[in-house]
Design an enzyme around this catalytic site. Sequence first.
Site, PDB file in Angstrom:
ATOM      1  N   ASP A 101     -52.409  79.666  -9.398  1.00 25.66           N
ATOM      2  CA  ASP A 101     -52.083  78.938  -8.169  1.00 25.66           C
ATOM      3  C   ASP A 101     -51.616  79.869  -7.054  1.00 25.66           C
ATOM      4  O   ASP A 101     -51.174  80.992  -7.290  1.00 25.66           O
ATOM      5  CB  ASP A 101     -51.008  77.884  -8.441  1.00 25.66           C
ATOM      6  CG  ASP A 101     -49.732  78.469  -9.057  1.00 25.66           C
ATOM      7  OD1 ASP A 101     -49.847  79.395  -9.889  1.00 25.66           O
ATOM      8  OD2 ASP A 101     -48.629  78.011  -8.717  1.00 25.66           O
ATOM      9  N   GLU A 167     -47.794  77.777 -11.697  1.00 22.12           N
ATOM     10  CA  GLU A 167     -46.653  78.611 -12.065  1.00 22.12           C
ATOM     11  C   GLU A 167     -45.581  78.570 -10.988  1.00 22.12           C
ATOM     12  O   GLU A 167     -44.383  78.647 -11.280  1.00 22.12           O
ATOM     13  CB  GLU A 167     -47.110  80.063 -12.286  1.00 22.12           C
ATOM     14  CG  GLU A 167     -46.040  80.969 -12.896  1.00 22.12           C
ATOM     15  CD  GLU A 167     -45.011  81.490 -11.904  1.00 22.12           C
ATOM     16  OE1 GLU A 167     -43.844  81.674 -12.293  1.00 22.12           O
ATOM     17  OE2 GLU A 167     -45.370  81.724 -10.730  1.00 22.12           O
TER      18      GLU A 167
END
Length: 435
Positions: A101, A167
């Site tokens: 991400d 994350e």
Amino acid sequence: MKKLLLFGLSFLSIAVSAQTTSKAVVSKKADALEKQIIAWRRDFHEHPELGNREVRTAGIIAAYLKSLGIEVQTGVATTGVVGILKGGKPGPVVALRADIDALPVTERVDIPFASKVKTQYNGQEVGVMHACGHDSHISILMGVANILSSMKADLRGTVKFIFQPAEEGVPLGEKGGAEEMVKQGVLENPKVDAIFGLHINSQTPVGKIVYRPGGTMAGVSDLQIIVKGRSAHGAYPWSSIDPVVVSAQIISSLQSVVSRNVNVTENPAVVTIGVIQGGTRFNIIPETVKMQGTLRYFTADDEKLVIGNVKRIATKTAEAYGATAEVLAPYSNHYPVTFNDVALTEKMLPTLQATAGRENVLLRPPVTGAEDFSFYQQKVPGIFFFLGGMPKDGNPITAPSHHTPDFYLDESGFTLGVKALCNLTLDYMAMGKGK
């Protein structure tokens, strides 16, 4: 006895020779893949996606793993991708993880593949940028998948490639990240014996690997404190119980948690208030003030100590002024300490040193940043290390840090990450499960 000893030494020599040969093969393959790894990274960088929104990213990863003949699972913890590569020989199961991400940051770096993406995040329009290097993590692990799949027949075990979303966290009300992947069984079927992960670092020179056994990154809890008093006209403060004054006292007193409660000679800790909100007009004392912050620590005992003292100081300080304080810690997220298994780190350190050169593998102090790789390490032994991404002539003090609009990586360091993860996997498998 002499014959047995000679046989044992001969077997050890053959094993060492085989490991040396495999490292040479890995190095050659990684160098040949460098242009492709950089091309992947630049594409992911130009098209970043926030946590639980990594649809395009996951699609590219899944398609590539399938093209290598790797069994693929998609939609894990919303947008996660898991690849399973079964080697031609029996052995342990090794997991390798990359986070995928990006962050709500507007890029300022002048590069041809800079992100121009904008999206909505928590009700605001934001830029989106891979401002922490996750684009490089994806590309490195795709390169590892290429190399290990080409060695499938001789692979002594199974590899799980975990491409993990979110994350950096998800919007309020959503679930995601490593914690959710663990809940959905990513470490099972087949059961993982050890897990390895890396993080690029923009303030460590390329060619270097840094590591730490034990607590390497902090555990973290976010914090919310709501102070309630009594509103009044600003001209008549004696009619109020002023939550602004109470909050100021709480913030000042919280500084004693680290300086007077934590044994900083053993482990560091952090108590930071980053948000304070209260009031609507200059001459109105509000009824409520809201504060938010972050708490960092390196042991479970210090977590209890820090959170306990924050709650005690906030509630008792408010009570002393006739106000109340509601303390939520954790408030919306909590990561355990990123703890490198000490025995596993000792066992695998020679692999890192053989890969990068002994002089390029450095022991580092603990880092007060946090990582949700820690959720995997709660379940299985794991190692999380840092890979240099700063130009060799760079200055660690002035190099743009992670999570900033000017974050920059030297791409020449990526292949070292590929080699390190490949060699950790192969050497761990060569040692055999439980040895």
